[in-house]
Every structure is written in C-alpha cells, then in structure tokens.
Scaffold this active site. Structure first.
Site, short mmCIF file in Angstrom:
data_model
loop_
_atom_site.label_atom_id
_atom_site.label_comp_id
_atom_site.label_asym_id
_atom_site.label_seq_id
_atom_site.Cartn_x
_atom_site.Cartn_y
_atom_site.Cartn_z
N LYS A 127 0.84 -1.19 0.00
CA LYS A 127 0.00 0.00 0.00
C LYS A 127 0.88 1.25 0.00
O LYS A 127 1.96 1.25 0.59
CB LYS A 127 -0.86 0.05 1.27
CG LYS A 127 -1.95 -0.98 1.39
CD LYS A 127 -2.68 -0.80 2.71
CE LYS A 127 -3.77 -1.83 2.92
NZ LYS A 127 -4.92 -1.65 2.01
N ARG A 144 -10.33 -11.45 2.57
CA ARG A 144 -11.28 -12.47 2.10
C ARG A 144 -10.67 -13.86 2.14
O ARG A 144 -11.39 -14.87 2.21
CB ARG A 144 -11.78 -12.11 0.70
CG ARG A 144 -10.75 -12.14 -0.39
CD ARG A 144 -11.18 -11.40 -1.64
NE ARG A 144 -11.20 -9.96 -1.40
CZ ARG A 144 -11.60 -9.06 -2.30
NH1 ARG A 144 -12.03 -9.47 -3.48
NH2 ARG A 144 -11.58 -7.78 -2.02
#
Length: 461
Positions: free
Chosen positions: A240, A314
């Site tokens: 990120k 997820r």
C-alpha cells in the site's frame, strides 16, 4: 427529596414551537434565554445560571424536524459539550409514546461519552446522567459496553494490538462469560487445514492463528460469527502507499465488531449456541510473504489464485467461513473491513451487507432503522461471479475488471458457505472520520447493535 436532587435538568426544546423557555424556569432565567439568543436549532445548548452562579438548567435544541425525521442520537452531543456534573432529562415530551426513542437518547449519551484514554489523560471529567424513568439500564449498558469494546480494540495501534493481544482480549472475554476457546497457531494451521490463514500471516514474525470459541447450550440454535482479524495490513508484496496504510490498525475492525457483538449476546444470555471464529494475522512484507500469482489451497478444498496480496481479508475469512459452515449453523454472519469499493459506493457511515435470505435482509434493514444503526443491503449479483474466474485455479480471489469490488468480494466469500441455513456478510469501515452525535471520531462499532436487535427479537428467552 426528589430522585434528581443535586442533578441539573436538561430540557429538550424544539425550534419553531412558540416560547423556547420551559414554564418551569423563573422569569429571570427566561430572560436569560432570550438575551443569549438561543434559537433551539439542532444541537444548540443554552447553559442557564442560577442566582448563586451555579448551573441551574440546560436547554438543548432539537431543531425544527418532527420526531419521525429527527435523529434520536442528538443527545449524544451532550456529554462532550456539558460541564462536568450530574444531569437528568427533565422534559421527555420529544419521546412521548415512543419508549424506543427515549432508550436511544439515553444510549446515545453513553456512546457519546466514550473517549479513548489509553495513551492520553483528559482533564475534564465526563458528566453523568441520572437514569430516565422506564429505560432499561442493563440493556443500555450492555450495548454501550459492547460498542465501546469494539471501539477500543480498533483504536489501539498495531504495536499494542497484534495477534497475541487480540487473542488475549478474546481469552478474557471467554473467561468472563464461561465460554470455551481453542487457538490454532503458526504451522499448526497447516496441520489443521487452514492454509490461507497461514499464507496471509506467515510473512510476519507475529504468528497467525485462528481463534475459535463457543458459548451456550448445545441444544440451542447455532449462531456463528466470523470476524476479520487482520491486525495490520501493509498490503503485502502489493504494498500500500503511505496514505492508504495510515489507518490499517483498523483492519481488524471486523473482529472487533464481532467481539463487541458477542459480548452483548453473552451478557444478555440469549438462548443460542454461539460460535465465534477470528482469523488473527498480520499481513507483512518479508521473504516468506505470499505472492501475486500464487495458487493457494483452501480449507474447503477450492484452489485460489492470488490476484493481489492486498486483498488478504477475504482469504482468511474464507477458511474460517468454511470451518463454520461444516456444522451447518442456523445463522452465520461475517464482518470485515473488506473493500474500499464499499466506501466509494456508500461512504464511511453506511456499511453494506449481503445475503440471499430475503427475510433476513428485511429484518436486518428494519433493525438498522429501529436501533439507529445504519446499514444498507447490496445485491449478490450472480452475473458478476464470472469475473472471479481463473485459468489455472478454481477461482481468483479478486475480480478481473475492477468493477463492483464489494459485490465480487461477497460473491467470493459465498463460495465457502454451503450448508449454513442463512448467511450474511457485512463490509464495514469500522471508523468514524468525523465526530457525530453519539459517534466520536475514531474506531466505530458498525452494525452490531442492529444485528443484536435482530438476534434479540429472533431468539427470545
């Protein structure tokens, strides 16, 4: 002696309804209200002094909206703005024939009084509220404490809230309520067939783990909660940028919300067989980090191609959902700070939720309104499922086109739920970027009061 002796009255005043000064005030106090220019606008406060200089009364503006359209959480502004001391609601006209509104006004006070003081001392003492007549004290406190537990966990920075610390908090909650905790940690995750939890967390020197606790009678309906516990997310090898990494202490917000909700359920002693599953990991960068393009095995047996290591939540949820699904619970709910797409669509204050159970969708949406805990149903649009296809594995964990990211994430998770009678996925933000009534800036427990309201209604004692 009045039950509110030595307690300052708070009068709720609606703008545009004649005189703004309550009849109980003296002529001098009424003159003071007029002199100060108090207008009764939403959230406005007028402090009325007595003859000795002490605070005699408080007027609190409700604005011109009727009670149907007015926020029942406005009173959550009071604890921060009022001087220290004891107060009581002296006028309950805004809540007449609406005990839920009075309940929410009281709850909002306690939620608005929250402050995160682990690292910083505050000079001002938070004012105290004497209990309004007819408000269930135990119910207010269990909801406030559950919400504030989640807020605390989210607000604690990652150096003090890693997988070890999240396990310790979970263990403490388990001990308090007499539940039973199992922890599967490190390489034992592979031995127990949780390869995706292990893969996401193995790049960190803080060992990944699965926290699994159960509470309640085995004969009661099975309700399973699954919370994403990514204690910090660098994005992994798909690193990120700094601006996106600054708030990643909140990436365990799903786990925090689930623990807050579980504390409410257990405190209320709802007649359910509760199971809580939290994959607790840190998504770090190292030589052991999983890579874009890797193919991972999953607990369910599906092979998963990694499209981006920054979509790690997820993956850990999928292993936990597959485990929970094995015992076919009556209801399974997962909560996760999962996608930026959800925030693009609905902003930070309105978490989307997904379910194929239409009755569950209707009831949760109704509770969101009743509990003043906003949420919004989004579709599990089957046509987008093809966007998760992979040439070399059973499924890719991210969509190929970049559209509908929150929906495709929910569709990915649905693949790991087959036996569960009813399932819902909540894509929460877990953070209030600005202060609002009853919702201070910082970590926020989203949707858990609505879910608790639903569970309380469905599973009565």
């Amino acid at each position: 002696m009045s039950e509110y002796a030595n307690s300052t009255p708070i009068y709720f005043v609606q703008a545009g309804h004649g005189s703004l000064a309550p009849k109980a005030l003296t002529a001098a106090s009424t003159q003071w209200v007029e002199t100060t220019g108090f207008s009764g606008k939403e959230g406005e406060i007028c402090l009325i002094p007595g003859m000795d200089g002490d605070l005699q009364a408080v007027l609190f503006g409700l604005g011109e909206k009727d009670k149907v359209s007015r926020s029942p959480f406005l009173s959550g502004l009071l604890p921060i703005q009022l001087p220290s001391g004891r107060y009581h609601f002296a006028s309950v006209e805004p809540f007449e024939d609406d005990p839920q509104a009075l309940f929410l006004a009281t709850l909002a006070w306690y939620l608005g009084a929250y402050r995160f003081d682990r690292y910083k001392e505050y000079a001002k003492q938070i004012p105290e509220l004497d209990w309004p007549e007819g408000v269930d004290r135990d119910e207010v406190l269990l909801q406030a404490k559950g919400s504030n537990l989640a807020r605390d966990l989210i607000n604690i920075p990652a150096n003090d809230m890693g997988p070890d610390e999240l396990e310790a908090v979970t263990s403490g909650l388990v001990d308090t309520h007499g539940a039973s905790l199992t922890v599967t940690k490190g390489n034992k995750l592979l031995e127990s067939n949780f390869p995706m939890i292990h893969a996401v967390g193995k790049g960190s020197n803080r060992e990944p783990r699965l926290l699994d606790f159960v509470w309640g009678s085995e004969s009661d309906p099975k309700v399973t909660l699954v919370g994403k516990g990514v204690c910090f997310d660098t994005g992994g090898l798909d690193l990120k940028p700094a601006a996106a990494m600054g708030l990643m202490k909140k990436d365990m917000g799903g786990a925090a919300c689930v623990l807050g909700l579980a504390s409410m359920i257990m405190t209320a002693k709802l007649p359910v067989r509760l199971r809580v599953l939290i994959p607790a990991v840190e998504n770090s960068v190292s030589a052991d980090s999983f890579r874009p393009g890797d193919v991972l095995q999953s607990h369910k047996g599906l092979t998963v191609e990694i499209g981006n290591t920054d979509a790690e939540g997820r993956l850990v949820l999928a292993d936990a959902l597959a485990l929970g699904d094995e015992e076919a619970p009556e209801l399974m709910i997962d909560m996760a700070t999962l996608t930026g797409a959800a925030r693009v669509a609905l902003g930070p204050d309105l978490p989307p939720f997904y379910s194929d159970d239409k009755a569950l969708v209707t009831d949760l949406a109704e509770q969101g309104q009743t509990q003043w805990d906003p949420l919004w149903n989004m579709p599990l649009w089957n046509a987008y499922d093809a966007d998760l296809s992979s040439d070399i594995a059973d499924v890719n964990h991210i969509s190929s086109g970049g559209f509908a990211g929150s929906i495709t994430a929910a569709l990915f998770l649905r693949r790991f739920v087959a036996k569960t009678k009813s399932w819902a996925h909540f894509d929460v933000y877990g953070w209030a970027p600005k202060a609002q009534a009853g919702r201070p800036k910082g970590g926020e427990a989203q949707a858990i009061r609505a879910i608790y309201g639903y569970l309380s209604q469905r599973y009565t004692k």
